[in-house]
Motif scaffolding. Structure first.
Motif, PDB file in Angstrom:
ATOM      1  N   UNK A  70       0.826  -1.206   0.000  1.00 19.24           N
ATOM      2  CA  UNK A  70       0.000   0.000   0.000  1.00 19.24           C
ATOM      3  C   UNK A  70       0.860   1.255   0.000  1.00 19.24           C
ATOM      4  N   UNK A  71       0.328   2.304  -0.629  1.00 16.54           N
ATOM      5  CA  UNK A  71       1.002   3.601  -0.697  1.00 16.54           C
ATOM      6  C   UNK A  71       0.018   4.698  -0.311  1.00 16.54           C
ATOM      7  N   UNK A  72       0.564   5.833   0.090  1.00 15.82           N
ATOM      8  CA  UNK A  72      -0.252   6.975   0.500  1.00 15.82           C
ATOM      9  C   UNK A  72      -0.025   8.116  -0.487  1.00 15.82           C
ATOM     10  N   UNK A  73      -1.114   8.659  -1.029  1.00 12.38           N
ATOM     11  CA  UNK A  73      -1.043   9.730  -2.022  1.00 12.38           C
ATOM     12  C   UNK A  73      -1.240  11.070  -1.335  1.00 12.38           C
ATOM     13  N   UNK A  74      -0.194  11.888  -1.257  1.00  6.38           N
ATOM     14  CA  UNK A  74      -0.313  13.234  -0.711  1.00  6.38           C
ATOM     15  C   UNK A  74       0.947  14.013  -1.049  1.00  6.38           C
ATOM     16  N   UNK A  75       1.005  15.243  -0.598  1.00  8.64           N
ATOM     17  CA  UNK A  75       2.153  16.104  -0.845  1.00  8.64           C
ATOM     18  C   UNK A  75       3.223  15.841   0.206  1.00  8.64           C
ATOM     19  N   UNK A  76       4.479  15.816  -0.203  1.00  9.82           N
ATOM     20  CA  UNK A  76       5.574  15.565   0.728  1.00  9.82           C
ATOM     21  C   UNK A  76       6.055  16.828   1.452  1.00  9.82           C
ATOM     22  N   UNK A  77       5.425  17.965   1.164  1.00  8.41           N
ATOM     23  CA  UNK A  77       5.847  19.198   1.831  1.00  8.41           C
ATOM     24  C   UNK A  77       5.571  19.102   3.321  1.00  8.41           C
ATOM     25  N   UNK A  78       6.321  19.890   4.074  1.00  4.35           N
ATOM     26  CA  UNK A  78       6.163  19.857   5.524  1.00  4.35           C
ATOM     27  C   UNK A  78       4.802  20.393   5.939  1.00  4.35           C
ATOM     28  N   UNK A  79       4.237  21.300   5.171  1.00  4.74           N
ATOM     29  CA  UNK A  79       2.923  21.860   5.474  1.00  4.74           C
ATOM     30  C   UNK A  79       1.945  21.392   4.402  1.00  4.74           C
ATOM     31  N   UNK A  80       0.907  20.678   4.818  1.00 11.89           N
ATOM     32  CA  UNK A  80      -0.098  20.142   3.898  1.00 11.89           C
ATOM     33  C   UNK A  80      -1.390  20.928   4.095  1.00 11.89           C
TER      34      UNK A  80
END
Length: 245
Positions: A70-80
């Motif tokens: 499984x993988x998680x789809x989101x932004x890797x930036x420190x602030x989401x």
């Protein structure tokens, strides 16, 4: 003076064939007792059905295993931000299709030197998005435990790279790699096959008994003569079985 005459209404005679014949209606109670009277045959069919499917399971059913990553789809930036989460949610379905694309499947086949084409591999793979979350689960089902696990991991790694090439955003985050301890055997058990065989045997015999009951037009008793022919029984000839010396 002329006498007034009253018109007598005509009587309509309903043909006998048009009237509903109560004997044409299926007697559910009689049908039930007809089936119940053959309980020995039903039990025998149940045992034979369970035995046959049990033998089939022992000789022909191959073990099947299931591995997942499984993988998680989101932004890797420190602030989401909320906008980031909304965009990643909308793109989750697109990511799932990319993972199961021909390009990704062919790269997995080449990397693992698999003896199959992308169509055959695609039948072993399922990509899902549980409960509309940002998580993508890659599931692989086949008859080899180690191969199942390796395909799931290879598909996830190549799929992540392909997503980054196509979408151009940050790479998805890995939640779980496929591990040997997490691979599950999903082969239906022997008891499951025997239960299905028993139910199939019962259903088949009951259906045959019902068909025979509905198609049987022979007269067997005095009541049948009175019921179906509407004729009185004048005499009965008893039957005596001749005894052999």
């Amino acid at each position: 003076m002329a006498k007034e005459t009253k018109e007598i209404p005509e009587k309509r005679v309903v043909p006998t064939s048009a009237a509903q014949n109560p004997d044409d209606v299926i007697n559910i109670k009689e049908l039930f007792w007809t089936v119940a009277a053959r309980w020995k045959l039903i039990v025998l069919a149940m045992l034979i059905g369970a035995l046959l499917l049990g033998i089939y399971h022992a000789l022909f059913v191959q073990p099947s295993y299931q591995a997942d990553a499984s993988i998680f789809i989101t932004n890797n930036d420190s602030v989401i931000t909320v906008s980031d989460l909304q965009i990643s949610s909308e793109l989750t379905e697109d990511y799932a299709k990319i993972i199961k694309s021909r390009t990704v499947l062919k790269q997995v086949i080449k990397e693992m030197d698999l003896d199959m084409d992308f169509k055959q591999l695609g039948k072993l793979v399922a990509v899902s998005n549980p409960e509309d979350s940002h998580i993508i689960t890659i599931t692989v089902t086949c008859g080899d435990m180690e191969l199942c696990r390796n395909i799931a991991n290879s598909l996830m790694n190549i799929g992540i790279d392909r997503i980054y090439q196509v979408i151009g955003s940050s790479e998805p985050t890995v939640i779980d790699y496929s591990e040997a301890e997490a691979v599950e055997e999903i082969t239906p058990g022997l008891l499951n096959y025997m239960e299905k065989g028993a139910l199939l045997g019962i259903a088949l015999v009951c259906a045959l008994i019902c068909v025979r009951y509905l198609t049987d037009t022979t007269l067997k008793t005095e009541d049948d003569i009175r019921k179906y022919l509407r004729m009185p029984v004048l005499s009965i000839v008893p039957y005596f079985e001749e005894k052999k010396d």
